[in-house]
Design a protein around this motif. Structure first.
Motif, mmCIF file in Angstrom:
data_model
loop_
_atom_site.group_PDB
_atom_site.id
_atom_site.type_symbol
_atom_site.label_atom_id
_atom_site.label_comp_id
_atom_site.label_asym_id
_atom_site.label_seq_id
_atom_site.Cartn_x
_atom_site.Cartn_y
_atom_site.Cartn_z
ATOM 1 N N ARG A 197 -50.942 -3.132 -38.714
ATOM 2 C CA ARG A 197 -52.256 -2.649 -39.029
ATOM 3 C C ARG A 197 -52.625 -2.572 -40.452
ATOM 4 O O ARG A 197 -53.888 -3.191 -40.725
ATOM 5 C CB ARG A 197 -52.375 -0.949 -38.801
ATOM 6 N N ASP A 198 -51.621 -2.561 -41.291
ATOM 7 C CA ASP A 198 -51.960 -2.627 -42.940
ATOM 8 C C ASP A 198 -52.397 -4.033 -43.359
ATOM 9 O O ASP A 198 -52.766 -4.460 -44.165
ATOM 10 C CB ASP A 198 -50.694 -2.259 -43.606
ATOM 11 N N TYR A 231 -54.445 -6.168 -35.066
ATOM 12 C CA TYR A 231 -54.793 -5.036 -34.106
ATOM 13 C C TYR A 231 -53.712 -4.534 -33.150
ATOM 14 O O TYR A 231 -53.003 -5.479 -32.704
ATOM 15 C CB TYR A 231 -55.952 -5.353 -33.432
ATOM 16 N N THR A 232 -53.479 -3.375 -33.152
ATOM 17 C CA THR A 232 -52.306 -2.629 -32.307
ATOM 18 C C THR A 232 -52.985 -1.882 -31.390
ATOM 19 O O THR A 232 -53.978 -1.013 -31.371
ATOM 20 C CB THR A 232 -51.389 -2.118 -33.154
ATOM 21 N N ASN A 257 -53.741 1.354 -33.543
ATOM 22 C CA ASN A 257 -55.214 1.557 -33.758
ATOM 23 C C ASN A 257 -55.657 2.000 -32.594
ATOM 24 O O ASN A 257 -56.791 3.202 -32.801
ATOM 25 C CB ASN A 257 -55.742 -0.009 -33.612
#
Length: 506
Positions: free
Chosen positions: A84-85, A89-90, A112
């Motif tokens: 994410r950082d 996209y997760t 996410n």
């Protein structure tokens, strides 16, 4: 970077044709996937059982040396958070009910977005004060009242939680297939017990014949002889498991079809694996958790489809574990692997079949024996009879369905006991392994140290510690040395050495 991780809970390696050509289990979709993937022959368990294995995957380091079943800790560096950082996209879709229980906090929230499909096992979902009408009158093993209520909500196969999980993943791909950077985790609770499976799959394995009671879907975690389960019932529950694997295979196939339909299968990293195996009568055992981590539990399947089809149809002999998932995905995404990660990336194997990984796999349940394999030998080091000193370390002191140390809070210490973090943690004394709940003698089955030569004894029937010959003694001494080195490299707490009768750290 596109990555899809498929985790099927309790998927036995020996039931898959790519590992056991003699299996009767029908898995045409996994067979086809294996033909387009690299099959890893030396993939081993890490921390057991369910939630410890998931913390291994999420954090890329072994959980079981520090604690047993528990949540993501506030100091954990995790795969979804790092992705994410860095703009990846997760998403996770799952019906794994333990994420929603005490002791499963913080995993889904790393992503996410997440999707949860209700009803597995004892999920407190359908609310009825009266007992369900479908409670069986006679049965082997156990029956969960809550599950009997839940299963009334599934009139069709596609309404069941694991099929819902795969359908949800397909819908997510329809919505997001044009994206370039995503990590999709598809985690089905099946083929974990209860072995609840539509009859069309049971028909492939003899139907419901051979059971003299109404129900057998949830084995007790006991020896077959202690649970008083006859051979006919063991055969029946084996067939239920096999049928459920075939059901999982069908829905796994729908996901692979969707990746192809959307035109993204070829350039997507797709991994299929599990958390642990299961005993279905072998060695007189049913279930998991209380017995040694023999190969039936510890030797796992791992199939990896590399982008571009690299190594398709080939096999890898390097030692791997699920702690390698995190650095592999980070490597694919071009994200630096944090120093505290103990796993290694498997991406180099896509182009170099001889690329090194590790020279051992260290594995176990917290507070039980500690195991190591070098691919040739498996060494199972039993604790001393008192199993002391033994502690769990946690900033969030929850475990499966309860709180750590609730029976002796006056003995809990708090301090900065973990070198890798400034977070203070609770140091909770352990009287018995937290995952043993069906035995009065928690360490009965793991009280002896064992050594096996897998090259000539894959079935692990000939314990070399009972041999009085120089070759066996030399092998044991070498494995003790490897165990000491591995525990040191994996940051084992100091008392683990004493608990195992190994003296000080290497």
């Amino acid at each position: 970077m596109r990555c899809v991780l498929v985790l099927l809970d309790t998927l036995r390696r020996n039931n898959l044709r790519c590992y056991n050509p003699e299996t009767r289990v029908q898995t045409p979709n996994i067979d086809a996937f294996a033909a387009e993937s690299c099959t890893f022959d030396e993939h081993w368990i890490g921390s057991a059982p369910c939630m410890p294995a998931r913390r291994d995957i999420m954090c890329g380091r072994l959980n079981f040396l520090e604690r047993g079943w528990g949540p993501i800790e506030p100091f954990d560096v995790t795969l979804p958070a790092l992705l994410r950082d860095h703009g990846v996209y997760t998403h996770i879709t799952t019906d794994h009910c333990h994420y929603m229980r005490t002791g499963g906090e913080g995993y889904l929230q790393l992503f996410n977005t997440w999707d949860y499909h209700r009803g597995q096992e004892g999920d407190p979902w359908v609310s009825r004060i009266d007992d369900p009408a479908n409670m069986p009158g006679t049965f082997y093993g156990r029956v969960r009242r809550q599950y009997q209520l839940n299963r009334g909500r599934w009139p069709r196969e596609e309404d069941m939680p694991s099929p819902q999980t795969f359908q949800s993943a397909c819908e997510w791909l329809d919505d997001n297939a044009d994206a370039d950077d995503f990590f999709l985790m598809v985690e089905a609770f099946d083929p974990h017990e209860p072995f609840d499976v539509p009859e069309r799959y049971m028909d492939l394995y003899g139907g419901g014949e051979g059971l003299d009671r109404d129900y057998f879907e949830i084995p007790q975690y006991k020896r077959v002889s202690e649970a008083e389960v006859p051979a006919e019932a063991v055969d029946y529950v084996q067939r239920r498991y096999d049928a459920l694997v075939t059901c999982c295979d069908h829905w796994f196939g729908t996901l692979m079809d969707k990746l192809r339909e959307r035109g993204i299968f070829d350039d997507t990293l797709v991994m299929l694996t599990t958390d642990h195996g299961y005993f279905l009568g072998e060695r007189d055992f049913l279930g998991k958790n209380y017995m040694p981590l023999y190969n039936e539990l510890a030797h796992l399947p791992l199939l990896v489809h590399y982008p571009g089809g690299a190594r398709a149809g080939e096999r890898a002999s390097q030692i791997t574990q699920n702690i390698d998932v995190m650095p592999t995905v980070l490597d694919l995404a071009g994200i630096p692997v944090p120093e505290e990660v103990q796993g290694v990336s498997l991406m180099s194997l896509a182009t170099d079949p001889s690329a090194p990984t590790r020279d051992y796999a260290l594995f176990g349940y917290h507070a039980m024996d500690v195991n190591i394999t070098d691919g040739r030998y498996t060494y199972m080091r039993a604790p001393v009879p008192s199993n002391e000193p033994c502690f769990e370390y946690a900033a969030i002191p929850t475990t499966i369905r309860r709180y750590l140390g609730a029976d002796r809070p006056a003995d809990i210490e708090c301090g900065r006991f973990l070198a890798r973090t400034d977070w203070p943690v609770f140091k909770v004394p352990v009287d018995r392994p937290g995952i043993i709940d069906q035995s009065d003698d928690a360490l009965k089955e793991v009280s002896d140290t064992r050594l096996f030569d897998l090259a000539v004894d894959y079935a692990q029937l000939d314990d070399l510690t009972s041999h009085d010959d120089p070759a066996a003694k030399e092998a044991e001494g070498r494995m003790v040395g490897l165990l000491l080195r591995a525990m040191d490299e994996c940051d084992a707490p100091a008392e683990q050495y004493e608990r195992l009768g190994l003296g000080g750290a290497a």
